[in-house]
Design an enzyme around this catalytic site. Structure first.
Site, short mmCIF file in Angstrom:
data_model
loop_
_atom_site.label_atom_id
_atom_site.label_comp_id
_atom_site.label_asym_id
_atom_site.label_seq_id
_atom_site.Cartn_x
_atom_site.Cartn_y
_atom_site.Cartn_z
N ASP A 37 0.89 -1.09 -0.10
CA ASP A 37 0.00 0.07 0.10
C ASP A 37 0.86 1.16 -0.17
O ASP A 37 1.77 1.35 0.81
CB ASP A 37 -0.84 -0.05 1.34
CG ASP A 37 -2.06 -0.92 1.14
OD1 ASP A 37 -2.71 -0.93 0.07
OD2 ASP A 37 -2.15 -1.72 1.87
N ASP A 178 -10.12 -5.71 -1.39
CA ASP A 178 -9.03 -5.11 -0.33
C ASP A 178 -9.82 -4.47 0.72
O ASP A 178 -10.69 -3.42 0.64
CB ASP A 178 -8.29 -4.20 -1.08
CG ASP A 178 -7.06 -3.66 -0.08
OD1 ASP A 178 -7.03 -4.10 1.17
OD2 ASP A 178 -6.42 -2.62 -0.71
C1 DX5 Z 1 -5.55 -0.71 2.57
C2 DX5 Z 1 -4.84 -1.88 3.09
C3 DX5 Z 1 -5.86 -2.06 4.15
C4 DX5 Z 1 -5.44 -3.38 5.03
C5 DX5 Z 1 -6.24 -4.46 4.82
O1 DX5 Z 1 -5.63 -0.35 0.93
O2 DX5 Z 1 -4.79 -2.92 2.06
O3 DX5 Z 1 -7.27 -2.62 3.55
O4 DX5 Z 1 -4.20 -3.66 5.16
O5 DX5 Z 1 -6.47 -5.45 6.09
P1 DX5 Z 1 -7.78 -5.24 6.94
O6 DX5 Z 1 -8.75 -4.35 6.67
O7 DX5 Z 1 -8.13 -6.86 7.11
O8 DX5 Z 1 -6.83 -4.61 7.95
ZN ZN Z 2 -4.36 -1.91 -0.43
#
Ligand code: DX5
Ligand code: ZN
Length: 221
Positions: A37, A178
């Site tokens: 990210d 995601d």
């Molecule tokens: C943002 C990230 C999040 C996150 C996914 O684009 O990719 O969405 O790390 O993990 P969760 O929502 O399970 O914490």
């Molecule tokens: Zn992401």
């Protein structure tokens, strides 16, 4: 692209001091992609991983990267990033006035070009670029932070995107999801057509990551 069900762990959820250990677990577990990210503090209200991080990861593993660029005007910044054949690069439809150009720049480097769309973005933004994409990243939370709750309307949206891709002859185009991809949500997302599942704090990054991967793998089979 193959529509086989794949897992892409979100590296922003790792303990960075133990990154090497995580990568070796991902290799052992035959993880398909590594989700990175990138946030610019403008397109989303947060900063995360950047160019040097991407370079380091690329150097230490053969697992293809899954770059999620949450940055404004990505077409002017793609050259900063180390990516190539087999890697996925997602850019947000909301972040550029030059979506077609940005996708071409990704494809010219041999990578897979994905359009990412936020929960509030209608799928018609795909209309004029559908022939140019390898996949769609459907955000199932608002981008910016890990640990959020699923936006329920995005489940219907995944099905809508699948239908739209199929109707436009893009049966090989994949759908990535995601945000809050928990074991329970992953099952629902799979039912409506998701192919690549980003594993974050809701699934993989709990007590034992091998176990988290195993549970997620089982849920999406
Ligand atoms: C943002 C990230 C999040 C996150 C996914 O684009 O990719 O969405 O790390 O993990 P969760 O929502 O399970 O914490
Ligand atoms: Zn992401």
């Amino acid at each position: 692209m193959s529509r086989g069900k794949s897992i892409s762990p979100s590296l922003m959820c790792c303990d960075f001091l133990a990154l090497e250990k995580y990568i070796s677990v991902f290799e052992k577990e035959n993880i398909e992609y590594l989700h990175i990210d990138v946030m610019d503090g403008e397109f989303v209200p947060n900063f995360t991983l950047g160019t040097d991080f991407v370079k380091q990861i690329k150097k230490c593993t053969q697992i293809p990267l899954d770059l999620h660029l949450m940055i404004n005007n990505p077409e002017t910044k793609l050259d900063f990033f180390d990516f190539g054949k087999n890697d996925i690069v997602s850019i947000h439809a909301e972040a550029t006035r030059h979506l077609h150009l940005a996708l071409q720049k990704i494809k010219n480097r041999g990578a897979k070009a994905f359009v990412a769309i936020n929960p509030g973005t209608p799928i018609y933004v795909l209309e004029e670029v559908v022939d140019d994409i390898d996949g769609v990243l459907v955000m199932t939370v608002n981008p910016g932070f890990a640990g959020q709750k699923l936006v329920p309307s995005t489940l219907k949206k995944i099905a809508k995107v699948r239908k739209y891709l199929d109707e436009n002859g893009k049966i090989d185009a994949v759908i990535e999801v995601d945000g809050n991809v928990s074991i329970e949500n992953a099952k629902l997302m799979k039912e409506v057509g998701a192919d690549i599942f980003v594993g974050g704090t809701s699934s993989i990054f709990k007590d034992n990551i091998s176990e988290g991967i195993c549970n997620l793998r089982h849920a999406i089979m």
